[in-house]
Design a protein around this motif. Structure first.
Motif, PDB file in Angstrom:
ATOM      1  N   LEU A   1     -30.881 118.120  51.771  1.00 34.76           N
ATOM      2  CA  LEU A   1     -31.220 116.704  51.670  1.00 34.76           C
ATOM      3  C   LEU A   1     -29.983 115.835  51.867  1.00 34.76           C
ATOM      4  O   LEU A   1     -30.021 114.834  52.589  1.00 34.76           O
ATOM      5  N   GLY A   2     -28.878 116.226  51.255  1.00 29.85           N
ATOM      6  CA  GLY A   2     -27.636 115.474  51.410  1.00 29.85           C
ATOM      7  C   GLY A   2     -27.152 115.466  52.848  1.00 29.85           C
ATOM      8  O   GLY A   2     -26.753 114.417  53.375  1.00 29.85           O
ATOM      9  N   ARG A   3     -27.187 116.631  53.489  1.00 31.24           N
ATOM     10  CA  ARG A   3     -26.743 116.727  54.881  1.00 31.24           C
ATOM     11  C   ARG A   3     -27.640 115.899  55.807  1.00 31.24           C
ATOM     12  O   ARG A   3     -27.154 115.191  56.691  1.00 31.24           O
ATOM     13  N   GLU A   4     -28.945 116.002  55.620  1.00 31.15           N
ATOM     14  CA  GLU A   4     -29.881 115.238  56.458  1.00 31.15           C
ATOM     15  C   GLU A   4     -29.695 113.733  56.250  1.00 31.15           C
ATOM     16  O   GLU A   4     -29.748 112.954  57.204  1.00 31.15           O
ATOM     17  N   THR A   5     -29.462 113.317  55.015  1.00 34.96           N
ATOM     18  CA  THR A   5     -29.270 111.894  54.714  1.00 34.96           C
ATOM     19  C   THR A   5     -28.002 111.366  55.358  1.00 34.96           C
ATOM     20  O   THR A   5     -28.007 110.312  56.004  1.00 34.96           O
ATOM     21  N   ILE A   6     -26.903 112.096  55.209  1.00 34.56           N
ATOM     22  CA  ILE A   6     -25.632 111.657  55.793  1.00 34.56           C
ATOM     23  C   ILE A   6     -25.719 111.659  57.324  1.00 34.56           C
ATOM     24  O   ILE A   6     -25.235 110.730  57.974  1.00 34.56           O
ATOM     25  N   ALA A   7     -26.357 112.673  57.887  1.00 39.13           N
ATOM     26  CA  ALA A   7     -26.527 112.719  59.342  1.00 39.13           C
ATOM     27  C   ALA A   7     -27.403 111.563  59.812  1.00 39.13           C
ATOM     28  O   ALA A   7     -27.131 110.959  60.860  1.00 39.13           O
ATOM     29  N   PHE A   8     -28.442 111.225  59.049  1.00 38.22           N
ATOM     30  CA  PHE A   8     -29.313 110.097  59.389  1.00 38.22           C
ATOM     31  C   PHE A   8     -28.519 108.797  59.390  1.00 38.22           C
ATOM     32  O   PHE A   8     -28.670 107.966  60.281  1.00 38.22           O
TER      33      PHE A   8
END
Length: 155
Positions: free
Chosen positions: A123-130
């Motif tokens: 979730l953290g990785r997807e959020t930062i990438a978003f």
């Protein structure tokens, strides 16, 4: 469309009040050199171009093909999406700056994403990438890659 909706209904920018007459006038009058502020011409236009660029890049197009999407998006915006005459400097800054910024954002998001992870880390990785590349994040949500687990990083 999201940017236009924001400009028209939230920001209430006078340039966003478009109709058939304003579009016809844009074609009739042709391109001019606009007098926008430096931040608009040298950051906001390239950032907007990077959104077009990354929409294409995230769907499998290469650097040059994605650049054509940025040029097409800029042309569409200049001719159809505002009631100011189309701008020569915007049609240059948006795709070229969009390609430069867009590739940086795309590659940065590529370093962040890892399809092998799950839970809070994912979730953290997807959020930062978003946040780094919004169009790539949106594409991953739409096609399901945002939660698809794979044995490789997914790059």
């Amino acid at each position: 469309m999201g940017v236009w909706i924001f400009d028209r209904f939230i920001q209430k920018g006078d340039f966003a009040y478009i109709n058939g007459h304003t579009i016809k006038e844009n074609f009739r009058h042709g391109f001019i050199w606009d007098n926008d502020r430096m931040g608009t011409n040298m950051f906001l236009h390239p950032y907007h171009g990077s959104l077009y660029y990354n929409a294409a890049r995230s769907n499998g197009y290469n650097y040059w093909q994605s650049g054509l999407f940025s040029l097409a998006g800029s042309t569409m915006w200049e001719l159809f999406m505002e009631c100011e005459y189309p701008s020569t400097n915007d049609i240059i800054a948006t795709p070229l700056g969009g390609m430069a910024l867009g590739e940086v954002f795309y590659r940065a998001s590529d370093l962040i994403l890892d399809d092998r992870t799950s839970g809070k880390e994912r979730l953290g990785r997807e959020t930062i990438a978003f946040l780094t590349s919004p169009m790539r994040g949106l594409t991953r949500i739409i096609n399901g890659d945002a939660w698809r687990k794979r044995p490789t990083s997914g790059r």
